[in-house]
Scaffold this motif. Sequence first.
Motif: not given
Lengths: 303, 368
Positions: A204-207, A212-215, A217-225
């Motif tokens: 997330l830090e890298a994003a 990347a805006k938090p949203l 980052a969430f959609v493309s990193i947190t959610l898939p993971l």
Amino acid sequence: MIGQVRFLGAPKPGEGRRWVIAGPFIWFLIFFLVPFVVVAKISLSTAAVSIPPYVPLISWDDTATMSIALHFGNYHFLLTDPEYVIAYLSSLRNAAVTSLVTLVIGYPVAYLIATAKPSMRGPLLMLVIMPFWTSFLIRVYAWIGILKPNGLINNFLIWLGAISHPLDILNNQFSVYVGMVYAYLPFMVLPLYSCLEKMDHSLLEAASDLGAKPLRAFVSITLPLSIPGIIAGSLLVFIPAVGEYIIPTLLGGADTLTIGTVLWNEFFANRDWPVASTVAVALIILLVGPLMLLQHFQSKEDQ
Amino acid sequence: MAKKQCRRAAVFAFALAALSVTGAHAQQSALNIYNWNDYIAPETVPEFEKATGIKVTYDLYDANETLEAKLSAGGSGYDLVVPSLVPFAARQIQAGFYQPLNKAKLPNAVHLDKSLLARMAVYDKDNTYLIPWMTGVIGVAYNVDKIKQIMPDAPVDSLRMIFDPEVVSKFKDCGVYMIDSPTEVFPPALKTLGLNPDSQVIADLQKAADVHFKIRPYIRKYDSSEYINALANGDICVAWGYSSDIQIAKHRAIEAGKGVHIAFSIPKEGAQRYIDTMAIPKDAPHPEAALTFLNYIMQPEVIAKTSNKIYVQSGNADARQFVVPEVANDTGIFPTPEVEQTIYAISPSTPDVDRARTRYWTRVKTGH
């Protein structure tokens, strides 16, 4: 090469592992497969007034001839009366709605716990688990007290002046959803939490370093993971929710028809254990079939 | 070493288990009773234990179906159970669930109600298997003050109170409950149509289901236990239910002192009597102790305590003199001989009729 040198007499690698893996299989065999075979066997019989209340499948005559009578009519019978199909569909709908709502509520909860200070995570998780310390039945009965016409919610709203007549929020589909979402929420939160907690936050830090805006980052990193957590949580909620009997019985209205109600009727009111077993076997086939397909596609994807 | 110890412990436990099994058969110092909830005076069991030295395990159920499912599986471990006569005990006798009672061990049976025994003999030839416990009728419960307010001329003594859409629709907002038991809601609907309440004709059952469809919009809930508290709390106005439950509701309302006044009426068109009976399962581990208990509770003074406590008529005719006047003079509990004439009983049905009745009932409740 050196790593493959083996001392004589030492157990082969994998033998111990095989025994460890055998544990769950034996468990599965004793507590799922054997009872399932017994139920499937009863489903091929017909009801009788006796102890036990069905005709034995295998009978011996005087000349020691064994005859096996298999009765498949019960499976056909399930299709002749829309009651069973409607009950299956409404049970599946209840379970699907419950899974969806628990996911929508449970995801933010799991996310907040996973991103909370490590010292806070334990107490927060404890709060999620705490209701389990009270009997399940008592918690469902508490909802009757909260939702009934002169219950907590209605009295509060009347006192506020928001409504003049009690809201009809007990003994209908709404109260069934409330009870089921409440009861199954921890089963969604816990797997989601364990998945989100293990996530590598440097991603997330890298994003955010890359703009990347938090949203985003969430959609493309947190959610898939977190998809494995979502699948695990949804299955943990969906499967027991399909067969749920207590919550629809206590919180539902007269028009609540679920597979649990149908099973009760067949088993207790009609005393027809074979048809009750048929309903149960059909439910398992309906549940296990899609799961095996899912598993199949997933393992294909992994390859 | 640890493994060896473990094995020894297992053998010991096994031996102990085997011993306790044989022990249970050898001496009759224990008794396992399975009865309905709220269905005995609290002092009866402790006094029996003191008098006989037999240790009683007392378990509860709230539906005949639960009892029947346990007995159907076999090996329930119970020595004494309390099935309702029709249709449950009647067909359970045919299925060989019970053992004949040794009448020589039951001298107190002389106190039993002869006319009740005659009714029971229709299903239990020569009263071989069953002893009557309690009996009541299925009728109308209503909240006196609220009904007076809504409909001063309400036909409270008639089936029309619930089975006439025009009447029952007036009580919709106040709340109407009906017990969720097909065998006890079809007979009054048949009676309303002028048909035989005991009809075993599937076409008649369909007509009765139509009666239920018409009143369906005005029924708040079909439930066999919640209506006791709902009546007592004043949450509902009218209920179709068991006289014994309604008596409990009436007295709970009095105890609560909130001014809720519940009354019970036996419909003048006729009502269905239910008789709950005691029987000993065929595989009971302690049949001797069960007989001792049966003989004990057939003492008029003993069974009268339960009548007083739960406001119900027992199957013991001689007990009536020991019943408090408040209960003995209530014609809802002890109907007058004229009303007794109108009370009917229903017969056990074939599996096809049972299935049709359950199916119609599900359709009434769910619309499917």
